[in-house]
Design an enzyme around this catalytic site. Structure first.
Site, PDB file in Angstrom:
ATOM      1  N   THR A 141      -1.903   1.400  -4.109  1.00  0.00           N
ATOM      2  CA  THR A 141      -1.804   2.450  -3.117  1.00  0.00           C
ATOM      3  C   THR A 141      -0.526   2.062  -2.274  1.00  0.00           C
ATOM      4  O   THR A 141      -0.054   0.716  -2.269  1.00  0.00           O
ATOM      5  CB  THR A 141      -2.906   2.354  -2.073  1.00  0.00           C
ATOM      6  OG1 THR A 141      -3.454   1.264  -1.635  1.00  0.00           O
ATOM      7  CG2 THR A 141      -4.098   2.913  -2.896  1.00  0.00           C
TER       8      THR A 141
ATOM      9  N   THR B   1       0.612   1.292   0.979  1.00  0.00           N
ATOM     10  CA  THR B   1       0.595   0.215   1.969  1.00  0.00           C
ATOM     11  C   THR B   1       0.319  -1.132   1.370  1.00  0.00           C
ATOM     12  O   THR B   1       1.067  -2.390   1.580  1.00  0.00           O
ATOM     13  CB  THR B   1      -0.278   0.441   3.250  1.00  0.00           C
ATOM     14  OG1 THR B   1       0.222   1.353   3.868  1.00  0.00           O
ATOM     15  CG2 THR B   1      -0.124  -0.736   4.236  1.00  0.00           C
ATOM     16  N   CYS B   2      -0.647  -1.199   0.451  1.00  0.00           N
ATOM     17  CA  CYS B   2      -1.186  -2.102  -0.514  1.00  0.00           C
ATOM     18  C   CYS B   2      -0.022  -2.938  -1.229  1.00  0.00           C
ATOM     19  O   CYS B   2       0.258  -3.950  -1.288  1.00  0.00           O
ATOM     20  CB  CYS B   2      -2.463  -1.947  -1.018  1.00  0.00           C
ATOM     21  SG  CYS B   2      -3.915  -1.142  -0.249  1.00  0.00           S
ATOM     22  N   SER B   3       0.622  -1.864  -1.953  1.00  0.00           N
ATOM     23  CA  SER B   3       1.662  -2.226  -2.865  1.00  0.00           C
ATOM     24  C   SER B   3       2.901  -2.773  -2.208  1.00  0.00           C
ATOM     25  O   SER B   3       3.816  -3.577  -2.517  1.00  0.00           O
ATOM     26  CB  SER B   3       2.095  -1.454  -3.838  1.00  0.00           C
ATOM     27  OG  SER B   3       0.839  -1.064  -4.645  1.00  0.00           O
TER      28      SER B   3
ATOM     29  N   LEU C 297      -0.009  -6.954  -0.050  1.00  0.00           N
ATOM     30  CA  LEU C 297      -0.058  -7.974  -1.230  1.00  0.00           C
ATOM     31  C   LEU C 297       1.508  -8.483  -1.120  1.00  0.00           C
ATOM     32  O   LEU C 297       1.475 -10.032  -1.371  1.00  0.00           O
ATOM     33  CB  LEU C 297      -0.135  -7.193  -2.487  1.00  0.00           C
ATOM     34  CG  LEU C 297      -0.344  -8.407  -3.558  1.00  0.00           C
ATOM     35  CD1 LEU C 297      -1.081  -9.425  -3.563  1.00  0.00           C
ATOM     36  CD2 LEU C 297      -0.530  -7.378  -5.023  1.00  0.00           C
TER      37      LEU C 297
END
Length: 170
Positions: free
Chosen positions: A55, A57-59, A63
């Site tokens: 997703t 923001t996560c990528s 992370l």
């Protein structure tokens, strides 16, 4: 059902996550179960949870931020960093390989949202087609006891990032 959110001083609840760190020709090998309580025992760890692998923001931020801060976290005594998402272990391993985290950050699948639910951090994302997910959060855990809790408001990325955790570690 108990909807209490995890608090500082609480024991990290036990749950079974999945992890794959080995790869075949085309995809990760079968994930192995990871018992949260046993894996956290006797260690200082940072756990960050996010809504989903791959997703935006996560990528792009969450992370990579922890990967970039890994050296500084280790200097402050953090022994392991766990990335947990309501995805299966295969997806977490593939995402970790793509992001360059395998062998650095533990990429742990919470496929049934067991840990997210026990932390009181699960959320219903069925309206967006994503089913049950985890809220975005970070925890500092020492020998199975929660020392810091940072939980984002929906749609935000302000307090669960690596920079906040580094400030809290001093």
């Amino acid at each position: 059902m108990d909807r209490r959110m995890i608090q500082i001083g609480d024991a990290l609840p036990d749950a079974t996550l999945t992890e794959s760190t080995e790869f075949g020709e085309a995809c990760p090998l079968s994930p192995k179960p990871v018992g949260v309580a046993a894996a956290a025992a006797g260690k200082k760890i940072v756990i960050f949870g996010l809504p989903g692998a791959y997703t935006p923001t996560c990528s792009a931020k969450h992370l990579p931020g922890y990967l970039g801060a890994l050296g500084d976290l280790k200097k402050r005594g953090v022994e392991e960093v766990w990335c947990v998402s309501v995805n299966d272990g295969y997806v977490m391993a593939a995402w970790g390989k793509e992001q360059g985290t395998i062998g650095k950050i533990r990429m742990l699948g919470d496929g049934n949202a067991e840990l997210a639910t026990k932390l009181g951090l699960d959320t219903d994302s069925t309206k967006s087609g994503m089913g049950r997910r985890s809220r975005r959060f970070s925890l500092l855990v020492e020998d199975g006891v929660v020392k810091q809790v940072n939980v984002e408001q929906p749609g935000k990325f302000e307090v669960s990032d690596a920079a906040t955790m580094l400030r809290q570690l001093g």
